[in-house]
Design a protein around this motif. Structure first.
Motif, mmCIF file in Angstrom:
data_model
loop_
_atom_site.group_PDB
_atom_site.id
_atom_site.type_symbol
_atom_site.label_atom_id
_atom_site.label_comp_id
_atom_site.label_asym_id
_atom_site.label_seq_id
_atom_site.Cartn_x
_atom_site.Cartn_y
_atom_site.Cartn_z
ATOM 1 N N LYS A 509 42.865 45.113 37.433
ATOM 2 C CA LYS A 509 42.216 45.807 38.548
ATOM 3 C C LYS A 509 40.891 46.329 38.013
ATOM 4 O O LYS A 509 40.877 46.980 36.961
ATOM 5 C CB LYS A 509 43.042 47.020 38.960
ATOM 6 N N ASP A 510 39.808 46.077 38.704
ATOM 7 C CA ASP A 510 38.545 46.624 38.221
ATOM 8 C C ASP A 510 38.396 48.067 38.710
ATOM 9 O O ASP A 510 39.331 48.635 39.305
ATOM 10 C CB ASP A 510 37.361 45.727 38.602
ATOM 11 N N GLU A 511 37.230 48.664 38.462
ATOM 12 C CA GLU A 511 37.051 50.083 38.788
ATOM 13 C C GLU A 511 37.207 50.365 40.281
ATOM 14 O O GLU A 511 37.525 51.471 40.685
ATOM 15 C CB GLU A 511 35.676 50.579 38.296
ATOM 16 N N ASP A 512 36.975 49.334 41.111
ATOM 17 C CA ASP A 512 37.141 49.511 42.564
ATOM 18 C C ASP A 512 38.556 49.158 43.021
ATOM 19 O O ASP A 512 38.836 49.155 44.223
ATOM 20 C CB ASP A 512 36.165 48.603 43.325
ATOM 21 N N GLY A 513 39.411 48.759 42.087
ATOM 22 C CA GLY A 513 40.763 48.354 42.465
ATOM 23 C C GLY A 513 40.851 46.899 42.902
ATOM 24 O O GLY A 513 41.890 46.453 43.378
ATOM 25 N N ASP A 514 39.749 46.136 42.757
ATOM 26 C CA ASP A 514 39.794 44.724 43.132
ATOM 27 C C ASP A 514 40.473 43.899 42.034
ATOM 28 O O ASP A 514 40.409 44.245 40.857
ATOM 29 C CB ASP A 514 38.378 44.196 43.382
ATOM 30 N N LEU A 515 41.101 42.796 42.455
ATOM 31 C CA LEU A 515 41.937 42.013 41.531
ATOM 32 C C LEU A 515 41.201 40.824 40.929
ATOM 33 O O LEU A 515 40.477 40.108 41.619
ATOM 34 C CB LEU A 515 43.188 41.503 42.263
ATOM 35 N N TRP A 516 41.423 40.642 39.645
ATOM 36 C CA TRP A 516 40.893 39.496 38.886
ATOM 37 C C TRP A 516 42.089 38.813 38.252
ATOM 38 O O TRP A 516 42.849 39.455 37.516
ATOM 39 C CB TRP A 516 39.950 39.980 37.779
ATOM 40 N N LEU A 517 42.234 37.531 38.478
ATOM 41 C CA LEU A 517 43.344 36.796 37.881
ATOM 42 C C LEU A 517 42.957 36.354 36.474
ATOM 43 O O LEU A 517 41.838 35.888 36.252
ATOM 44 C CB LEU A 517 43.673 35.576 38.738
ATOM 45 N N LEU A 518 43.900 36.497 35.544
ATOM 46 C CA LEU A 518 43.575 36.256 34.140
ATOM 47 C C LEU A 518 44.387 35.130 33.507
ATOM 48 O O LEU A 518 44.515 35.059 32.295
ATOM 49 C CB LEU A 518 43.765 37.549 33.344
ATOM 50 N N GLY A 519 44.942 34.246 34.314
ATOM 51 C CA GLY A 519 45.669 33.100 33.747
ATOM 52 C C GLY A 519 47.144 33.408 33.549
ATOM 53 O O GLY A 519 47.625 34.513 33.816
ATOM 54 N N ARG A 520 47.868 32.411 33.039
ATOM 55 C CA ARG A 520 49.314 32.539 32.841
ATOM 56 C C ARG A 520 49.584 33.524 31.705
ATOM 57 O O ARG A 520 48.893 33.496 30.680
ATOM 58 C CB ARG A 520 49.917 31.176 32.473
ATOM 59 N N VAL A 521 50.571 34.385 31.874
ATOM 60 C CA VAL A 521 50.841 35.354 30.804
ATOM 61 C C VAL A 521 51.311 34.661 29.522
ATOM 62 O O VAL A 521 51.109 35.182 28.435
ATOM 63 C CB VAL A 521 51.836 36.463 31.223
ATOM 64 N N ASP A 522 51.880 33.474 29.649
ATOM 65 C CA ASP A 522 52.285 32.727 28.445
ATOM 66 C C ASP A 522 51.082 32.385 27.574
ATOM 67 O O ASP A 522 51.227 32.080 26.394
ATOM 68 C CB ASP A 522 52.948 31.389 28.822
#
Ligand code: 6R9
Length: 655
Positions: A509-522
């Motif tokens: 979540k960035d400072e505004d609460g917007d979502l960024w996807l960061l890939g598979r947790v694996d």
């Protein structure tokens, strides 16, 4: 930040991005969906989805909106509808029979077909009658292994019409993969073609089906479309489409099916192990695929020409070439071939030819176009475009900005849509008339979707924090189970965080609460106590003007637990002189901080990708750790790993 605190982080948040793109004023003024939708859904989520369901035509209205016995959901309980009727017949009945449903463009130039809703109604009815004649009934499974020709969506719709469950297997899969999917679902019928056109030549499909089906006792018939005219071996199960379908009546009365009747199984592109047959059902799936298509692309069926470049063999093609667009009465493009046949401007030529207004494609394609050069799209008139979409992987900020500028003429919003085969339809995405877009961010859960980012204790992370993406509440197009394996469904998706759906992706979540996807947790790397996402390091590399594509993995390291190893494809004209590795390592350190500085940069000609275009980091990890390379059966091009291995010793650069 104190080191002790940093050690407890779930996933680092390293990338800063300050660019913002406001929605175009005219688009916002006429948008299908406004900011009001978020409030409506917040007030009453189920009432919101009921209104979305009311966009469809129901033979019988449901009596309960949601029956939730975690983790098993039933939506629109006791409602009845026919998906094919909703996608085809109702538009004809409304007087839109002459409207084009599909402009189909074959790969050989000049090979095109225009299919109206009235044409589609006749063709789907004939195919439904043919399936019935071949002994296929409600609940039976039909495997579909076809090129991107009009008979492919027709086959899906014919199954939906009679209540048979389709299982589309992407036409690039091997006989072994096809056989295991046919067996898992006990398919009674296989629909295929002699072949399709790919990279300028006919590419056979039928021999693969023959090989797969020879030991599949469940298969009674193989229905074959003649597309390329290639020689085929005739087996006693084979029947030709033109013999059986063409002589059928063009009338077929669709029966209403239960809202929870299975619509299709789609095996996920999972990298190893037994394929998972993701099961989708009728009412909820069509509700969400249609509503999201209307909302996220701002689709105006009267004027838009919409093109999703995915293959119908993937979920993106199911939801956003077939079901969503047709339910909305859209006019779409279907293209059979590859983007570089007969030349690298083919996509832009198609957009110019049909005056395409909405384009939906994948980051892997966008990065390829960047690599080929800005001058190629610049030769075509792309001024008809008004919304651009992205799906399949995180879109690197640099690729987003390139897409917006060079394809969208710096005027179109880009919607980065996060979802999965399992979710059935888009879950997290900007709305083009509402959201001020940030390059690289999927932004917010759509109205009616309750998603969050949590730490490993399932606690919501504060703004600025990273962790695991979860979905907190059931949604209409969610998978209902894994075909034949409820326990695997529970274990895979509902056990990591009690009561939440876990898709397996990292997010921040960035400072505004917007979502960024960061890939598979694996794929997350553990470097000196920091959890670092591959996506952020890859995006930092792609932001360097000499880099076209990058893939990053964590390799075991005696000092730092794991160390970052980067595989980089350079842009066309760049000379890979020896300083490039240092230059790129310094660039990452400057962009993200010294903790993210790669130990090694390997310059490679290609990256290993799945057939749907996702980077296969598992294989790169094998390379980085000097292991023999694991299972490559899901690779699009198995020669790629040899190309990479051949480059290794000379390109390595260590301090
Ligand atoms: C629709 C589709 C699903 C996985 C998903 C995630 C990745 C898809 C994304 C994205 C970041 C996006 N993914 N869209 N990651 N941003 N906009 O691709 O389905 O083939 O099942 O893959 O793809 O990792 O979990 P599927």
């Amino acid at each position: 930040m104190a080191p002790e605190r940093e050690n407890q982080e779930t996933l680092s948040n390293l990338l800063r991005e300050d660019r913002r793109f406001e929605p175009p004023v005219d688009l916002a003024a006429a948008a299908n969906v406004t900011a009001e939708a978020y409030e409506e859904a917040n007030r009453d989520r189920l009432a919101f989805w009921e209104r979305a369901a009311e966009r469809l035509t129901w033979a019988k209205r449901w009596d309960t909106t949601l029956d939730w016995q975690p983790p098993f959901a039933k939506w629109f309980v006791n409602g009845k509808l026919n998906v094919a009727y909703n996608c085809v017949d109702r538009h004809v009945e409304a007087g839109n029979g002459d409207k084009v449903a599909y402009y189909w463009e074959g790969e050989p130039e000049g090979d095109s077909r225009t299919i109206t809703y009235a044409d589609l109604q006749k063709e789907v009815s004939r195919a439904a009658n043919a399936l019935t004649e071949l002994g296929v009934g409600k609940g039976d499974r039909v495997a579909i292994y076809m090129p991107m020709i009009p008979e492919l969506p027709v086959s899906l719709l014919a199954c939906a019409r009679i209540g048979a469950i389709h299982s589309v297997v992407f036409g690039g899969f091997s006989a072994t993969a096809l056989k295991s999917r046919i067996d898992d679902a006990d398919a009674k019928l296989v629909i295929t073609a002699d072949g399709g056109f790919r990279r300028g030549a006919p590419s056979a499909l039928k021999p693969t089906v023959d090989e797969a089906v020879k030991d599949c006792p469940s298969v009674e018939h193989v229905l074959v479309v003649r597309r390329t005219g290639q020689e085929v071996d005739q087996t006693d199960k084979d029947v030709w489409w033109h013999d059986v379908v063409d002589r059928q009546s063009e009338e077929h009365i669709p029966e209403a099916h239960d809202a929870e009747a299975p619509l299709y199984i789609l095996y996920t592109s999972g990298t190893t192990g037994k394929p998972k047959g993701i099961l989708h059902t009728t009412g909820g799936y069509l509700t969400q695929s249609a509503w999201t298509h209307h909302a996220v692309f701002d689709l105006k069926p009267e004027t838009d020409i919409y093109w999703c470049t995915a293959d119908i063999g993937w979920v993106t093609g199911h939801s956003y070439i077939v079901y969503g667009p047709l339910a909305n009465g859209a006019t779409s493009i279907i293209y059979e071939g590859t983007p570089d046949t007969p030349h690298r401007g083919r996509f832009w030529e198609i957009i110019q030819k049909y005056r395409v207004t909405i384009l939906y494609t994948a980051p892997t394609a966008i990065r390829t176009f960047m690599k080929w050069g800005d001058d190629i799209p610049a030769k075509f008139d792309l001024s008809s475009l008004r919304v651009l979409g992205s799906v399949g992987e995180p879109i690197n900020p640099e690729a987003y900005v390139w897409y917006r500028e060079h394809i969208g003429g710096s005027r179109t919003p880009v919607v980065d849509t996060w979802w999965q085969t399992e979710t059935g339809a888009i879950m997290i995405s900007p709305l083009p008339g509402v959201t001020a877009g940030k390059p690289g961010a999927a932004m917010k859960p759509l109205p009616g979707i309750v998603a969050d980012v949590v730490d490993d204790q399932a606690q919501s992370v504060p703004n600025g924090g990273g962790g695991f993406l979860v979905v907190r509440e059931p949604w209409p197009s969610m998978l209902r189970t894994i075909w034949g394996d409820d326990q695997r469904y529970i274990d895979t998706y509902w056990s990591r965080f009690k009561g939440f759906y876990f898709p397996g992706d990292g997010a921040k979540k960035d400072e505004d609460g917007d979502l960024w996807l960061l890939g598979r947790v694996d794929d997350v790397m553990l470097v000196s106590g920091h959890n670092i996402s591959t996506t952020e390091v890859e995006s930092a590399l792609v932001s360097h003007p000499k880099v076209a594509e990058a893939a990053v993995v964590g390799a075991t390291d005696p000092l730092t637990t794991q160390a970052i190893v980067s595989f980089v494809i350079l842009r066309g004209a760049v000379d890979e002189g020896e300083d490039i590795a240092k230059e790129l390592r310094d660039h990452v350190a400057k962009t993200l901080g010294p903790i993210a500085k790669p130990r090694q940069i390997l310059i490679v000609p290609e990256l290993p990708k799945t057939r749907s275009g996702k980077i296969m980091r598992r294989l790169l990890r094998d390379v980085a750790e000097n292991r023999s390379i694991g299972d490559v059966t899901t690779l699009a091009d198995s020669a790629v790993m040899n190309l990479i291995a051949a480059k290794l010793p000379s390109a390595a650069s260590e301090d």
